[in-house]
Design an enzyme around this catalytic site. Sequence first.
Site, PDB file in Angstrom:
ATOM      1  CE  LYS A  82     -10.332   2.785   6.764  1.00 35.30           C
ATOM      2  NZ  LYS A  82     -10.528   1.748   6.808  1.00 35.30           N
TER       3      LYS A  82
ATOM      4  N   GLY B  83       0.468  -1.087  -0.290  1.00 34.02           N
ATOM      5  CA  GLY B  83       0.267  -0.295   0.329  1.00 34.02           C
ATOM      6  C   GLY B  83       0.747   1.356  -0.042  1.00 34.02           C
TER       7      GLY B  83
ATOM      8  CD  GLU C 111       1.256   0.558   7.264  1.00 31.68           C
ATOM      9  OE1 GLU C 111       0.983   0.763   5.884  1.00 31.68           O
ATOM     10  OE2 GLU C 111       0.973  -0.664   7.738  1.00 31.68           O
ATOM     11  CG  ASP C 112      -1.038   1.420   2.782  1.00 28.17           C
ATOM     12  OD1 ASP C 112      -0.997   1.567   4.462  1.00 28.17           O
ATOM     13  OD2 ASP C 112      -1.861   1.103   2.272  1.00 28.17           O
TER      14      ASP C 112
ATOM     15  CG  ASP D 111      -5.358  -3.401  -2.484  1.00 25.82           C
ATOM     16  OD1 ASP D 111      -4.965  -2.935  -1.290  1.00 25.82           O
ATOM     17  OD2 ASP D 111      -5.819  -4.967  -2.363  1.00 25.82           O
TER      18      ASP D 111
ATOM     19  CB  VAL E  24     -10.627   4.723   1.265  1.00 29.55           C
ATOM     20  CG1 VAL E  24     -11.530   5.619   2.421  1.00 29.55           C
ATOM     21  CG2 VAL E  24      -9.065   4.547   2.278  1.00 29.55           C
TER      22      VAL E  24
ATOM     23  CG  ASP F 133      -8.513  -0.272   9.834  1.00 27.74           C
ATOM     24  OD1 ASP F 133      -9.233   0.331  10.023  1.00 27.74           O
ATOM     25  OD2 ASP F 133      -8.717  -1.558   9.692  1.00 27.74           O
TER      26      ASP F 133
ATOM     27  NE  ARG G  58      -2.359  -2.546  -4.379  1.00 30.19           N
ATOM     28  CZ  ARG G  58      -2.147  -3.054  -3.299  1.00 30.19           C
ATOM     29  NH1 ARG G  58      -2.152  -2.037  -2.178  1.00 30.19           N
ATOM     30  NH2 ARG G  58      -2.789  -4.374  -2.654  1.00 30.19           N
TER      31      ARG G  58
HETATM   32  P1  IMP Z   1      -4.120  -1.921  10.498  1.00 32.99           P
HETATM   33  O1  IMP Z   1      -3.166  -3.076  10.649  1.00 32.99           O
HETATM   34  O2  IMP Z   1      -5.734  -2.811  11.146  1.00 32.99           O
HETATM   35  O3  IMP Z   1      -3.678  -1.022  10.925  1.00 32.99           O
HETATM   36  O4  IMP Z   1      -4.246  -2.318   9.283  1.00 32.99           O
HETATM   37  C1  IMP Z   1      -3.056  -1.721   8.111  1.00 32.99           C
HETATM   38  C2  IMP Z   1      -2.997  -2.142   6.614  1.00 32.99           C
HETATM   39  O5  IMP Z   1      -4.196  -2.649   6.397  1.00 32.99           O
HETATM   40  C3  IMP Z   1      -2.811  -1.213   5.774  1.00 32.99           C
HETATM   41  O6  IMP Z   1      -1.781  -0.654   5.762  1.00 32.99           O
HETATM   42  C4  IMP Z   1      -3.499  -1.449   4.571  1.00 32.99           C
HETATM   43  O7  IMP Z   1      -2.849  -1.766   3.681  1.00 32.99           O
HETATM   44  C5  IMP Z   1      -4.608  -2.187   4.765  1.00 32.99           C
HETATM   45  N1  IMP Z   1      -5.586  -1.442   5.011  1.00 32.99           N
HETATM   46  C6  IMP Z   1      -6.483  -0.847   6.290  1.00 32.99           C
HETATM   47  N2  IMP Z   1      -7.849  -0.548   5.635  1.00 32.99           N
HETATM   48  C7  IMP Z   1      -7.982  -0.470   4.704  1.00 32.99           C
HETATM   49  C8  IMP Z   1      -9.035   0.730   3.721  1.00 32.99           C
HETATM   50  O8  IMP Z   1      -9.077   1.444   4.137  1.00 32.99           O
HETATM   51  N3  IMP Z   1      -8.855   0.377   2.153  1.00 32.99           N
HETATM   52  C9  IMP Z   1      -7.204  -0.073   2.063  1.00 32.99           C
HETATM   53  N4  IMP Z   1      -6.586  -0.760   2.822  1.00 32.99           N
HETATM   54  C10 IMP Z   1      -6.917  -0.646   4.043  1.00 32.99           C
HETATM   55 MG    MG Z   2      -0.480  -1.196   4.474  1.00 34.51          MG
END
Ligand code: IMP
Ligand code: MG
Length: 184
Positions: free
Chosen positions: A141, A55, A109-110, A169, A163, A113, A175
């Site tokens: 978020k 991402g 990081e993109d 993606d 998103v 979440d 992407r």
């Molecule tokens: P986390 O481990 O829950 O913080 O998730 C992180 C990873 O999940 C991010 O780096 C993204 O690659 C993917 N991700 C989380 N939310 C989204 C979203 O809304 N759209 C696309 N990818 C997401």
């Molecule tokens: Mg990511």
Amino acid sequence: MLLKMREPNTVKAHDLTFELMISEQEVQDKVAEMGKLLCERYQDKNPLFLGVLNGSFIFTADLTRAFGEKCEVSFIKLSSYSGLESTGEVATLIGLTTEVEDRHVIIVEDIIDTGKTMHDFLPTLEKMKPASVAFATFLLKPDAIKYDFTIDYIGFEIPNKFVIGYGMDYNEQGRNLRGIYQLK
Ligand code: IMP
Ligand code: MG
């Protein structure tokens, strides 16, 4: 001359429709601002930008150029998402291959979440004795985060909606969109 492509208001990825949330111009302005902030702290430190694939490939490219000073760039590949949901399991698909001891590391990081991906990776990195570690994420978020750690640089805080675009993606599509699009 470069012709600017018009930005669509809605896009389709697989079976779903997404609508424009953050325009290309707003994205670029924010990245420039983040690059300047990083400069204040890292100008003479030759930091190592560590992008988290897939991402963050576009954000890492833009952010390092907005930074503009001497730096190095490397990537790791972690995965926790399948479709629209976090699986709760973080897989390391490509690990750290760069020497980080005594280096100033900026993890790029993109989107953060739940925070699980970064929370789980941090101990692995800290074992390698970097001089410092900071997190830069383009999106956050706040309503979804479940793990407690400091995020030093945040582009935009967004509602808890899925998103795509600017590297992100839905099952590998979307992407290469220039703006950020949210699920309709
Ligand atoms: P986390 O481990 O829950 O913080 O998730 C992180 C990873 O999940 C991010 O780096 C993204 O690659 C993917 N991700 C989380 N939310 C989204 C979203 O809304 N759209 C696309 N990818 C997401
Ligand atoms: Mg990511």
